[in-house]
Design a protein around this motif. Structure first.
Motif, short mmCIF file in Angstrom:
data_model
loop_
_atom_site.label_atom_id
_atom_site.label_comp_id
_atom_site.label_asym_id
_atom_site.label_seq_id
_atom_site.Cartn_x
_atom_site.Cartn_y
_atom_site.Cartn_z
N ASN A 37 41.81 33.87 42.41
CA ASN A 37 40.83 32.85 42.82
C ASN A 37 39.77 33.46 43.72
N ALA A 38 40.18 34.33 44.68
CA ALA A 38 39.21 34.99 45.59
C ALA A 38 38.29 35.89 44.79
N HIS A 39 38.89 36.59 43.81
CA HIS A 39 38.08 37.48 42.98
C HIS A 39 37.06 36.67 42.20
N ALA A 40 37.46 35.54 41.73
CA ALA A 40 36.53 34.69 40.98
C ALA A 40 35.41 34.20 41.88
N GLN A 41 35.77 33.84 43.13
CA GLN A 41 34.76 33.37 44.08
C GLN A 41 33.77 34.50 44.40
N LEU A 42 34.31 35.71 44.55
CA LEU A 42 33.46 36.86 44.85
C LEU A 42 32.49 37.12 43.71
N GLU A 43 32.96 37.05 42.54
CA GLU A 43 32.09 37.26 41.39
C GLU A 43 31.01 36.19 41.31
N ALA A 44 31.39 34.99 41.72
CA ALA A 44 30.40 33.90 41.71
C ALA A 44 29.30 34.16 42.75
N ILE A 45 29.72 34.68 43.90
CA ILE A 45 28.74 34.99 44.96
C ILE A 45 27.80 36.08 44.49
N LEU A 63 50.58 34.57 45.27
CA LEU A 63 49.61 35.51 45.83
C LEU A 63 48.66 36.01 44.75
N ARG A 64 49.25 36.28 43.57
CA ARG A 64 48.39 36.74 42.48
C ARG A 64 47.38 35.66 42.10
N ALA A 65 47.82 34.43 42.14
CA ALA A 65 46.90 33.33 41.82
C ALA A 65 45.78 33.23 42.87
N GLN A 66 46.18 33.37 44.17
CA GLN A 66 45.18 33.31 45.24
C GLN A 66 44.20 34.46 45.11
N LEU A 67 44.68 35.65 44.83
CA LEU A 67 43.82 36.82 44.67
C LEU A 67 42.85 36.63 43.50
#
Length: 558
Positions: free
Chosen positions: A523-531, A517-521
């Protein structure tokens, strides 16, 4: 007496009955068919043998030597404190002194019982006649067992050059008199013993004065003696060489005083005449108070000239000890057989008479003045006595050789009596001698009381054993319960360990899921920052702020 260390050879046992076998005939023990080779005649020999005393072992060696010189086939069995050692040293069968069934069986099988030699008949250390014929017998009760067996089994008895006295108790005197009354032949080693027996009422013709058997023991070969001297550092000793044979003794005297007096006398002699001293222990014992080595240590520890002394590390075999004393120039003897060995070799001797037997042997040698007491007067005379013996050594030596040779002839008499008793036994006694018979009622009563005491002890021991067994059963039951509890606890611990292992596995799995879950989170955080970093997102953010500003203005107008 010292305790036994080993059991003797197997001896056939026929129980504790003491009656003679049916049809037993003394004379039959001596008859040998003319057409048959003679079979060895069994002899039972008892004394103070197998207890680590060189003097008594010398007596036994000389006694056996004279018996073997007879023109008879013999099979001696020796009663001993250490049967294996006695058998090895003297080439005989041997049996343990406390093995009563074996003693009875051996006496029953014997053609002759020999008691002696040695100073057996005394009660220095007390006397309990109730211990005779039991494994608790010691001293006079032990020696008195063999005249009793001779009487009860009707066996010939020879008292072989024994010493008598001192006797302090009525029981001691009665048992001694009975032993001599029972004997078919009785010989003593000195006139003092004979005189004491006559004072007890024994007829003069019942006792013959012989001599100590050790007068007949040849010394070891000179080469062996020289080897022994070399082993203690005296291969070429400073002369004169003084042999000193002390022993512990405290009966009626101050041991500190007399041991110190001996040390002073030896120092005085060495300072006046030079020379060296060889200490010769005769007795080894498990009891420190009976160790000759202890007396040696106390004398040497008080000597100024201890550096001019040597010590034999342990009692030597009889012939070697006789040879060592023969190699000396002068002997100071507390031990009786040191005086006997010195006399036989013609070595001047001064005796310290701790016991009447030392004075007795020097009287037999016609040198009574050579015996000094352990009292202060005798001890003060010791230094001049040593000097006089040394200065008159030639005369003393010649006298001692002659006197000792005469005593050696006398010492052979008991062996001839043994031959007579074996070849022409006296007729069976019609009844017990009155002196022996008088001992039996109190002995039977004493043995009955001992049997009662032993029975009571056995009953108490049996009861104690029953209590002990119950305690053991209770302890075993408690142990079983503790074992069951431990087993149950072990099972519970095992179950707990299993549960812990399962929980640990679940935690591990949950930790793995959490990590996912921490890895998924992340990853989502990284995607959000990219957006957020795109132009479209920045335009969206500007548009959103603008809309929020317009909406705020409208609300203010209203």
């Amino acid at each position: 007496m010292p305790g036994p260390l080993a059991a003797g050879p197997a001896v056939g046992r026929r129980g504790l009955t003491c009656s003679p076998p049916s049809g037993y005939d003394r004379a039959a023990m001596a008859d040998v068919p003319s057409d048959a080779s003679p079979s060895p005649r069994p002899i039972l020999i008892a004394g103070y043998y197998g207890f680590g005393n060189t003097g008594d072992e010398a007596i036994l060696a000389a006694l056996l030597r004279d018996l073997r010189a007879l023109d008879l086939p013999l099979a001696p069995t020796v009663v001993s404190g250490r049967p294996a050692e006695t058998a090895a040293l003297h080439g005989t069968d041997a049996l343990l002194w406390t093995d009563i069934p074996a003693l009875i069986a051996a006496a029953r099988a014997s053609a002759l019982i020999i008691l002696g030699g040695g100073g057996l008949f005394h009660d220095y250390h007390g006397f309990d006649p109730g211990t005779a014929l039991t494994s608790d017998h010691a001293g006079l009760a032990f020696y008195g067992t063999f005249p009793l067996l001779a009487a009860l089994l009707d066996r010939p008895l020879l008292l072989y050059g024994v010493g008598v006295g001192p006797l302090f108790s009525d029981d001691g005197r009665a048992w001694t008199r009975a032993a001599f009354a029972q004997a078919d032949r009785a010989t003593v080693r000195d006139r003092a013993s004979r005189d004491l027996l006559q004072s007890l009422g024994l007829p003069a013709d019942r006792v013959e004065v012989a001599a100590d058997p050790a007068f007949r023991l040849p010394p070891a070969e000179p080469a062996r003696v020289q080897h022994c001297l070399a082993e203690v550092g005296l291969a070429d000793p400073p002369r004169p060489l003084i042999g000193v044979a002390p022993r512990p003794w405290s009966v009626g005297v101050d041991p500190d005083a007399w041991l110190a007096a001996v040390a002073r006398a030896l120092d005085a002699f060495l300072e006046r005449h030079g020379g060296s001293v060889l200490f010769l222990p005769f007795q080894a014992s498990s009891d420190p108070s009976a160790q000759d080595a202890a007396a040696v240590a106390r004398i040497r520890g008080q000597m100024r000239r201890a550096d001019r002394t040597a010590v034999l590390p342990a009692p030597a075999p009889p012939a070697e000890m006789a040879g060592l004393i023969a190699a000396c120039d002068l002997v100071l003897a507390v031990r009786l057989h040191a005086a006997i060995f010195a006399a036989a070799a013609g070595v001047p001797v001064v005796g310290l008479a701790y016991d009447p037997k030392v004075r007795g042997v020097l009287a037999e040698l016609e040198l009574p003045a050579q015996a000094l007491d352990l009292a202060p007067a005798g001890l003060s005379a010791l230094p001049p006595a040593l000097t006089a013996a040394w200065e008159h050594r030639a005369v003393l030596s010649a006298h001692l050789r002659t006197a000792a040779a005469r005593l050696a002839v006398r010492a052979a008499r008991p062996a001839r009596h043994a031959q007579e008793l074996l070849t022409a036994p006296p007729p069976p006694r019609p009844a017990l001698d009155p002196a022996v018979a008088a001992l039996l009622p109190p002995l039977v009563l004493a043995l009955s009381l001992r049997l009662h005491e032993r029975t009571q002890w056995a009953r108490r021991a049996s009861e104690d054993a029953a209590v002990r067994d119950q305690i053991i059963r209770d302890l075993q039951r408690g142990l079983d319960e503790m074992t069951a509890w431990a087993r149950s606890s072990a099972e519970a611990v095992a179950q707990r360990d299993q549960t812990i292992q399962e929980l640990q596995a679940q935690i591990a799995r949950q930790e793995e899921a959490l990590a996912d879950l921490r890895a998924q989170l992340a990853n989502a955080h990284a995607q959000l920052e990219a957006i957020r970093a795109t132009r479209a997102y920045r335009a969206y953010a500007l548009l959103k702020r603008g809309l929020q500003s317009v909406r705020g203005e409208r609300n203010g107008a209203e």
